[in-house]
Structure formats: structure tokens, C-alpha cells
Write a protein that holds these residues in place. Structure first.
Motif, short mmCIF file in Angstrom:
data_model
loop_
_atom_site.label_atom_id
_atom_site.label_comp_id
_atom_site.label_asym_id
_atom_site.label_seq_id
_atom_site.Cartn_x
_atom_site.Cartn_y
_atom_site.Cartn_z
N GLU A 6 0.84 -1.20 0.00
CA GLU A 6 0.00 0.00 0.00
C GLU A 6 0.87 1.26 0.00
N ALA A 7 1.92 1.26 0.81
CA ALA A 7 2.82 2.41 0.86
C ALA A 7 3.47 2.65 -0.50
N TYR A 8 3.88 1.58 -1.15
CA TYR A 8 4.50 1.70 -2.47
C TYR A 8 3.50 2.24 -3.50
N GLU A 9 2.28 1.69 -3.49
CA GLU A 9 1.26 2.15 -4.45
C GLU A 9 0.94 3.63 -4.23
N LEU A 10 0.80 4.03 -2.98
CA LEU A 10 0.53 5.43 -2.68
C LEU A 10 1.69 6.33 -3.11
N GLN B 44 3.81 5.76 -5.49
CA GLN B 44 3.83 5.83 -6.95
C GLN B 44 2.76 6.80 -7.46
N ARG B 45 1.61 6.79 -6.82
CA ARG B 45 0.55 7.74 -7.18
C ARG B 45 1.01 9.18 -6.89
N ALA B 46 1.66 9.37 -5.75
CA ALA B 46 2.17 10.70 -5.39
C ALA B 46 3.23 11.16 -6.41
N ARG B 47 4.10 10.24 -6.80
CA ARG B 47 5.13 10.58 -7.79
C ARG B 47 4.51 10.98 -9.12
N LYS B 48 3.49 10.25 -9.54
CA LYS B 48 2.80 10.58 -10.79
C LYS B 48 2.18 11.97 -10.71
N GLU B 49 1.52 12.26 -9.59
CA GLU B 49 0.90 13.58 -9.42
C GLU B 49 1.96 14.67 -9.41
N TRP B 50 3.09 14.41 -8.75
CA TRP B 50 4.18 15.40 -8.72
C TRP B 50 4.71 15.66 -10.13
N ASN B 51 4.93 14.60 -10.90
CA ASN B 51 5.44 14.77 -12.26
C ASN B 51 4.49 15.60 -13.12
N GLU B 52 3.18 15.48 -12.86
CA GLU B 52 2.21 16.28 -13.61
C GLU B 52 2.21 17.74 -13.16
N LEU B 53 2.58 17.98 -11.90
CA LEU B 53 2.47 19.34 -11.35
C LEU B 53 3.80 20.09 -11.20
N LYS B 54 4.92 19.43 -11.36
CA LYS B 54 6.19 20.07 -11.00
C LYS B 54 6.54 21.30 -11.83
#
Length: 119
Positions: free
Chosen positions: A97-101, A103-113
Motif C-alpha cells: 500500500e505504501a509503495y502504491e501510494l 507511486q501515485r504521489a510521484r505521478k501527481e508530482w510529475n504532472e504538477l512540478k
């Protein structure tokens, strides 16, 4: 056994939660604090209101805007909650669960950075 209790509707609860998040921007919520809905922050506000706790006087200088607009605040609140969820998953040993979360956070960061408000 717990006696009477109240549950605040999700919309007003989210607004109140964001207000508490603004109360202490410099420190992320600890797991225990996040789990109990910011009760220690509420207790501090109450103690100040009752005059039992006093903080030193200070001057607020609003020279820099922390959030450019409401959307910035909402993104910050979502990120803070995501961090809390990841920390909770790690503390409970739920590494998948920690890994999946994360990865989702990383994806959101890449979209917003490269968002203009992050300059």
C-alpha cells in the motif's frame, strides 16, 4: 459505550481540516495527530481562547503569498493527507500500500512540478 457522538458532514469537515492544516504549515501532521483528526491542534486553539495558554506577541508580515489560489491550497492539503496515508501504511507494515501510494504521489508530482504556482 462511548456515549453520544457527532459526525460532521464531509464537506464542512474538509474545510475545517484545511483550516487546521493552515494552523501549522511548518510541521506535517504526525500519524497520531492525523488519526485523531487534529484534536491536539483543536485543544491548543481552545486553551488559547480560554486564556489558559498564551503565546508571545508577534507581527505578521504578509509579503509573500503561500498559496496563489484555492487550488494550490487544495493540492497542498491532498499532498499532506497522502503523506499521512503513506506514513500510516509504512508504520503498519503495509509496504504494498505504501509503495502504491508513493507511486501515485510521484505521478501527481510529475504532472504538477512545472505548474506556474511552484516558481
Amino acid at each position: 459505550m462511548a456515549g453520544p457522538s457527532l459526525r460532521v458532514c464531509e464537506g464542512p469537515r474538509a474545510v475545517f481540516s484545511r483550516a487546521l492544516l493552515l494552523f501549522n504549515l511548518t510541521e506535517p501532521l504526525e500519524e497520531e495527530e492525523a488519526a485523531c483528526g487534529g484534536q491536539s491542534q483543536l485543544a491548543t486553539v481552545l486553551l488559547v481562547s480560554l486564556g489558559r495558554v498564551a503565546f508571545p506577541q508577534y507581527t505578521v508580515r504578509r509579503e509573500t503569498r503561500i498559496f496563489q489560489d484555492r487550488e494550490d491550497l487544495l493540492r497542498y492539503a491532498a499532498a499532506a493527507h497522502m503523506l499521512s496515508d503513506i506514513s500510516t501504511a509504512m508504520a503498519s507494515g503495509d509496504w504494498k500500500e505504501a509503495y502504491e501510494l508513493s507511486q501515485r504521489a510521484r505521478k501527481e508530482w510529475n504532472e504538477l512540478k512545472h505548474h506556474p504556482s511552484l516558481r
